[in-house]
Design a protein around this motif. Structure first.
Motif, PDB file in Angstrom:
ATOM      1  N   SER A 109      36.519  36.484  56.448  1.00  0.00           N
ATOM      2  CA  SER A 109      35.193  36.832  55.925  1.00  0.00           C
ATOM      3  C   SER A 109      35.277  37.882  54.824  1.00  0.00           C
ATOM      4  CB  SER A 109      34.313  37.369  57.054  1.00  0.00           C
ATOM      5  OG  SER A 109      34.787  38.652  57.475  1.00  0.00           O
ATOM      6  N   SER A 110      34.161  38.086  54.141  1.00  0.00           N
ATOM      7  CA  SER A 110      34.065  39.167  53.160  1.00  0.00           C
ATOM      8  C   SER A 110      34.182  40.519  53.837  1.00  0.00           C
ATOM      9  CB  SER A 110      32.730  39.078  52.414  1.00  0.00           C
ATOM     10  OG  SER A 110      32.548  37.820  51.827  1.00  0.00           O
ATOM     11  N   ALA A 111      33.648  40.615  55.057  1.00  0.00           N
ATOM     12  CA  ALA A 111      33.723  41.874  55.797  1.00  0.00           C
ATOM     13  C   ALA A 111      35.171  42.284  56.038  1.00  0.00           C
ATOM     14  CB  ALA A 111      32.984  41.743  57.129  1.00  0.00           C
ATOM     15  N   GLU A 112      36.020  41.317  56.338  1.00  0.00           N
ATOM     16  CA  GLU A 112      37.440  41.599  56.558  1.00  0.00           C
ATOM     17  C   GLU A 112      38.073  42.151  55.285  1.00  0.00           C
ATOM     18  OE1 GLU A 112      40.762  39.169  58.882  1.00  0.00           O
ATOM     19  OE2 GLU A 112      40.219  38.192  56.988  1.00  0.00           O
ATOM     20  N   ILE A 113      37.772  41.530  54.127  1.00  0.00           N
ATOM     21  CA  ILE A 113      38.300  42.001  52.854  1.00  0.00           C
ATOM     22  C   ILE A 113      37.780  43.395  52.551  1.00  0.00           C
ATOM     23  CG2 ILE A 113      38.396  41.561  50.372  1.00  0.00           C
ATOM     24  CD1 ILE A 113      39.977  39.544  52.043  1.00  0.00           C
ATOM     25  N   ALA A 114      36.504  43.639  52.847  1.00  0.00           N
ATOM     26  CA  ALA A 114      35.909  44.956  52.598  1.00  0.00           C
ATOM     27  C   ALA A 114      36.641  46.043  53.374  1.00  0.00           C
ATOM     28  CB  ALA A 114      34.423  44.939  52.974  1.00  0.00           C
ATOM     29  N   LYS A 115      37.010  45.746  54.610  1.00  0.00           N
ATOM     30  CA  LYS A 115      37.737  46.713  55.431  1.00  0.00           C
ATOM     31  C   LYS A 115      39.156  46.929  54.909  1.00  0.00           C
ATOM     32  CE  LYS A 115      35.395  45.679  59.827  1.00  0.00           C
ATOM     33  NZ  LYS A 115      35.587  45.119  61.188  1.00  0.00           N
ATOM     34  N   TRP A 116      39.851  45.838  54.631  1.00  0.00           N
ATOM     35  CA  TRP A 116      41.241  45.936  54.193  1.00  0.00           C
ATOM     36  C   TRP A 116      41.369  46.715  52.888  1.00  0.00           C
ATOM     37  CZ3 TRP A 116      43.286  40.218  54.968  1.00  0.00           C
ATOM     38  CH2 TRP A 116      43.423  39.973  56.348  1.00  0.00           C
ATOM     39  N   LEU A 117      40.418  46.510  51.990  1.00  0.00           N
ATOM     40  CA  LEU A 117      40.501  47.147  50.674  1.00  0.00           C
ATOM     41  C   LEU A 117      39.647  48.399  50.557  1.00  0.00           C
ATOM     42  CD1 LEU A 117      40.404  43.977  48.365  1.00  0.00           C
ATOM     43  CD2 LEU A 117      42.397  45.326  49.040  1.00  0.00           C
ATOM     44  N   GLY A 118      38.947  48.767  51.630  1.00  0.00           N
ATOM     45  CA  GLY A 118      38.088  49.948  51.587  1.00  0.00           C
ATOM     46  C   GLY A 118      37.100  49.898  50.429  1.00  0.00           C
ATOM     47  N   VAL A 119      36.510  48.752  50.217  1.00  0.00           N
ATOM     48  CA  VAL A 119      35.694  48.556  49.022  1.00  0.00           C
ATOM     49  C   VAL A 119      34.206  48.736  49.328  1.00  0.00           C
ATOM     50  CG1 VAL A 119      35.787  46.048  49.376  1.00  0.00           C
ATOM     51  CG2 VAL A 119      35.090  46.941  47.190  1.00  0.00           C
ATOM     52  N   PRO A 120      33.508  49.609  48.594  1.00  0.00           N
ATOM     53  CA  PRO A 120      32.054  49.764  48.773  1.00  0.00           C
ATOM     54  C   PRO A 120      31.350  48.419  48.602  1.00  0.00           C
ATOM     55  CG  PRO A 120      32.917  51.516  47.389  1.00  0.00           C
ATOM     56  CD  PRO A 120      34.035  50.530  47.573  1.00  0.00           C
ATOM     57  N   THR A 121      30.528  48.083  49.563  1.00  0.00           N
ATOM     58  CA  THR A 121      29.951  46.745  49.648  1.00  0.00           C
ATOM     59  C   THR A 121      28.437  46.781  49.487  1.00  0.00           C
ATOM     60  OG1 THR A 121      31.757  46.006  51.085  1.00  0.00           O
ATOM     61  CG2 THR A 121      29.706  44.737  51.162  1.00  0.00           C
ATOM     62  N   PHE A 122      27.926  45.838  48.701  1.00  0.00           N
ATOM     63  CA  PHE A 122      26.480  45.675  48.529  1.00  0.00           C
ATOM     64  C   PHE A 122      26.072  44.328  49.108  1.00  0.00           C
ATOM     65  CE2 PHE A 122      27.954  48.237  44.885  1.00  0.00           C
ATOM     66  CZ  PHE A 122      27.259  49.404  45.143  1.00  0.00           C
ATOM     67  N   VAL A 123      24.931  44.308  49.786  1.00  0.00           N
ATOM     68  CA  VAL A 123      24.436  43.079  50.397  1.00  0.00           C
ATOM     69  C   VAL A 123      23.248  42.567  49.589  1.00  0.00           C
ATOM     70  CG1 VAL A 123      23.510  41.998  52.473  1.00  0.00           C
ATOM     71  CG2 VAL A 123      25.173  43.857  52.681  1.00  0.00           C
ATOM     72  N   THR A 124      23.320  41.324  49.176  1.00  0.00           N
ATOM     73  CA  THR A 124      22.240  40.673  48.435  1.00  0.00           C
ATOM     74  C   THR A 124      21.347  39.935  49.423  1.00  0.00           C
ATOM     75  OG1 THR A 124      23.789  40.323  46.608  1.00  0.00           O
ATOM     76  CG2 THR A 124      21.712  39.109  46.537  1.00  0.00           C
ATOM     77  N   ILE A 125      20.055  40.232  49.352  1.00  0.00           N
ATOM     78  CA  ILE A 125      19.088  39.635  50.280  1.00  0.00           C
ATOM     79  C   ILE A 125      18.045  38.858  49.491  1.00  0.00           C
ATOM     80  CG2 ILE A 125      17.348  40.105  52.055  1.00  0.00           C
ATOM     81  CD1 ILE A 125      18.850  42.692  52.698  1.00  0.00           C
ATOM     82  N   ASP A 126      17.779  37.629  49.910  1.00  0.00           N
ATOM     83  CA  ASP A 126      16.679  36.846  49.331  1.00  0.00           C
ATOM     84  C   ASP A 126      15.377  37.485  49.804  1.00  0.00           C
ATOM     85  OD1 ASP A 126      14.670  35.059  48.685  1.00  0.00           O
ATOM     86  OD2 ASP A 126      15.774  33.288  49.331  1.00  0.00           O
ATOM     87  N   ALA A 127      14.718  38.212  48.890  1.00  0.00           N
ATOM     88  CA  ALA A 127      13.546  39.006  49.258  1.00  0.00           C
ATOM     89  C   ALA A 127      12.226  38.321  48.934  1.00  0.00           C
ATOM     90  CB  ALA A 127      13.599  40.361  48.551  1.00  0.00           C
ATOM     91  N   SER A 128      12.266  37.050  48.581  1.00  0.00           N
ATOM     92  CA  SER A 128      11.026  36.358  48.237  1.00  0.00           C
ATOM     93  C   SER A 128      10.062  36.370  49.418  1.00  0.00           C
ATOM     94  CB  SER A 128      11.326  34.922  47.813  1.00  0.00           C
ATOM     95  OG  SER A 128      12.061  34.233  48.803  1.00  0.00           O
ATOM     96  N   GLY A 129       8.845  36.824  49.176  1.00  0.00           N
ATOM     97  CA  GLY A 129       7.819  36.857  50.209  1.00  0.00           C
ATOM     98  C   GLY A 129       8.023  37.914  51.268  1.00  0.00           C
ATOM     99  N   MET A 130       8.842  38.939  50.989  1.00  0.00           N
ATOM    100  CA  MET A 130       9.151  39.967  51.994  1.00  0.00           C
ATOM    101  C   MET A 130       8.666  41.345  51.585  1.00  0.00           C
ATOM    102  SD  MET A 130      13.017  39.368  53.348  1.00  0.00           S
ATOM    103  CE  MET A 130      13.561  37.824  54.071  1.00  0.00           C
ATOM    104  N   ALA A 131       8.464  42.168  52.582  1.00  0.00           N
ATOM    105  CA  ALA A 131       8.216  43.601  52.386  1.00  0.00           C
ATOM    106  C   ALA A 131       8.985  44.339  53.493  1.00  0.00           C
ATOM    107  CB  ALA A 131       6.733  43.916  52.428  1.00  0.00           C
ATOM    108  N   GLY A 132       8.306  44.620  54.623  1.00  0.00           N
ATOM    109  CA  GLY A 132       8.962  45.328  55.717  1.00  0.00           C
ATOM    110  C   GLY A 132      10.115  44.555  56.331  1.00  0.00           C
TER     111      GLY A 132
END
Length: 459
Positions: A109-132
């Motif tokens: 997974s991407s999470a595994e790569i993020a841990k191995w490389l200690g890389v700051p991670t950003f999560v992209t969320i489909d925010a259409s029609g969302m607020a809270g």
């Protein structure tokens, strides 16, 4: 001796496929290039297509980073090697951040790569029609695995600047660093069988400038750069410099519009073992270069079947090469080219090389997708029997063979989520072809063995 290397870096992940990771990666890359920064790009997972987009934008090969195929050491080594002389490395994730080997494992997974490389991670969320609800999803992602260094969120498919302001003011666990409005007219077009390589038509200058400008207007690039620079140093064991092996083996690499799916790490490993890579085009070239072995990668031979079939001069020379019992290794699209013919989805038939018995029949439906493990049952140009390695399949075709013989097969293939094995690895003399895209980091002896076969059989 332990050496610490500082490389500013970020990983752009998502809640799932289609969240907008590729567009964000391309847009941010362009925006940072406009600031004069040298950018290196990477792609988590086995995908060949997204890397062509990133390579097109940077002019530098985008490397794959796949934990399941490569293992931790090879991932870190490939990342460090490809990040040399770069100001920032941008890694695009695969599927959702935590999607990997299985629903209960982060392997691959991407999470595994993020841990191995200690890389700051950003999560992209489909925010259409969302607020809270955006905040609820962000909180779930942040708290699912606290060892994954998530540092912020992107809101994609938003309606307006006001919508973005609402999301930025929501009770998210980390900062929302901007997002993209819905821009379907500027999205990348539908691709062949769901996939198509990057080119100047898909990634026009106008479209790239659009996404670059959108990043500059809608994202907090200064904060993104600040977070990238906060990435911890990577600790590696420095090795003594050893003289490079003499380039005493020439390998022909089929490379053009029809064949261009290669793991860059595989090609690098060939060079490290002493190969000189000579690229040629099965579509346009009439002469086969003077080589000791040939490597046909994957691609789209079905889209260029007419041109390939009409290049009879080169076809004859490749056949003569095979008749001389010199090694030919082919993967997926390469296998299709080596078969007797390709029948496209319209039912049109084009003659191919006929080095492997059977015809390739294209379908509009996916025929195979996923990771596989390979076990060789007999000696091949990749080495003795009993070799194991890992790879990936993604195909819309089948190879139909009328009179099957056990001697044709040299592989047993096991899908990652199955205990059943199937016969594959089509072998005729010193020709070896398969639908498997092998990653040689899973068995570093393979490139050496292949070159040994080429040296031994070239005389």
């Amino acid at each position: 001796m332990i050496e610490e290397i500082n490389i500013p870096r970020i990983l752009i992940s998502g809640t799932g496929s289609g969240a907008g990771k590729t567009t964000l990666t391309i847009g941010i890359t362009r925006a940072l290039q406009a600031r004069g920064l040298k950018v290196s790009t990477f792609k988590c997972g086995p995908d060949y297509l997204d890397p062509t987009y990133h390579s097109y934008v940077t002019g530098k090969t985008c490397q794959n980073l796949d934990g399941w195929l490569m293992g931790k050491e090879a991932v870190i080594s490939s990342f460090l090697s490809a990040s040399k002389d770069t100001d920032i490395a941008i890694i695009e994730g695969v599927m959702g951040l935590f999607d990997g080997h299985s629903a209960n494992s982060e392997a691959g997974s991407s999470a595994e790569i993020a841990k191995w490389l200690g890389v700051p991670t950003f999560v992209t969320i489909d925010a259409s029609g969302m607020a809270g609800t955006f905040a609820a999803i962000a909180s779930g992602m942040k708290n699912y695995d606290l060892d994954v260094p998530i540092r912020g969120f992107f809101a994609n498919y938003i309606g307006s600047k006001n919508h973005l302001s609402i999301l930025e003011s929501a009770s998210t666990p980390l900062k929302v660093l901007g997002g993209f409005p819905k821009s379907y007219d500027q999205s990348f077009p539908e691709r062949h069988l769901g996939l198509h390589s990057a080119n100047s038509e898909i990634l026009s200058a106008e479209k790239l400038l659009f996404w670059q400008n959108l990043c500059e207007e809608w994202l907090d690039l200064d904060e993104i750069l600040k977070i990238a620079s906060s990435a911890p140093p990577l600790s590696v064991t420095s090795k003594k410099e050893t003289p490079g092996k003499q380039n005493n083996c020439k390998i022909g690499i089929a490379y053009d519009e029809a064949f261009h799916f290669y793991y860059e790490d595989n090609l690098n490993r060939l060079k490290q073992e002493g190969a000189e890579l000579i690229f040629f085009s099965p579509i346009r070239d009439k002469d086969l270069p003077e080589v000791d072995g040939i490597y046909f990668g994957g691609g789209y031979p079905e889209l260029f079947a007419d041109q390939l079939s009409k290049n009879s001069v080169l076809i004859e020379k490749i056949k003569n090469f095979a008749s001389a019992e010199k090694p030919i290794y082919a993967e997926c699209g390469g296998l299709m080219y080596l078969s007797s013919e390709i029948q496209n989805v319209k039912g049109e038939i084009f003659d191919m090389l006929g080095l492997i018995p059977g015809k390739t029949v294209m379908s509009s439906k996916l025929k195979s997708l996923g990771y596989v493990e390979v076990h060789t049952e007999k000696r091949t140009i990749l080495g003795e029997a009993g070799i194991r390695f890992r790879g990936h399949q993604f195909r819309y075709s089948d190879l139909l063979i009328e009179n099957e013989e056990d001697s044709l097969y040299s592989y047993h293939i096991r899908k990652r989520k199955s205990e059943q094995t199937t016969k594959e690895g089509y072998t005729v003399s010193n020709v070896l072809a398969s639908y498997v895209h092998a990653h040689w980091a899973s068995n570093p002896n393979i490139p050496k063995n292949f070159l040994d076969s080429c040296r031994r059989l070239s005389h």
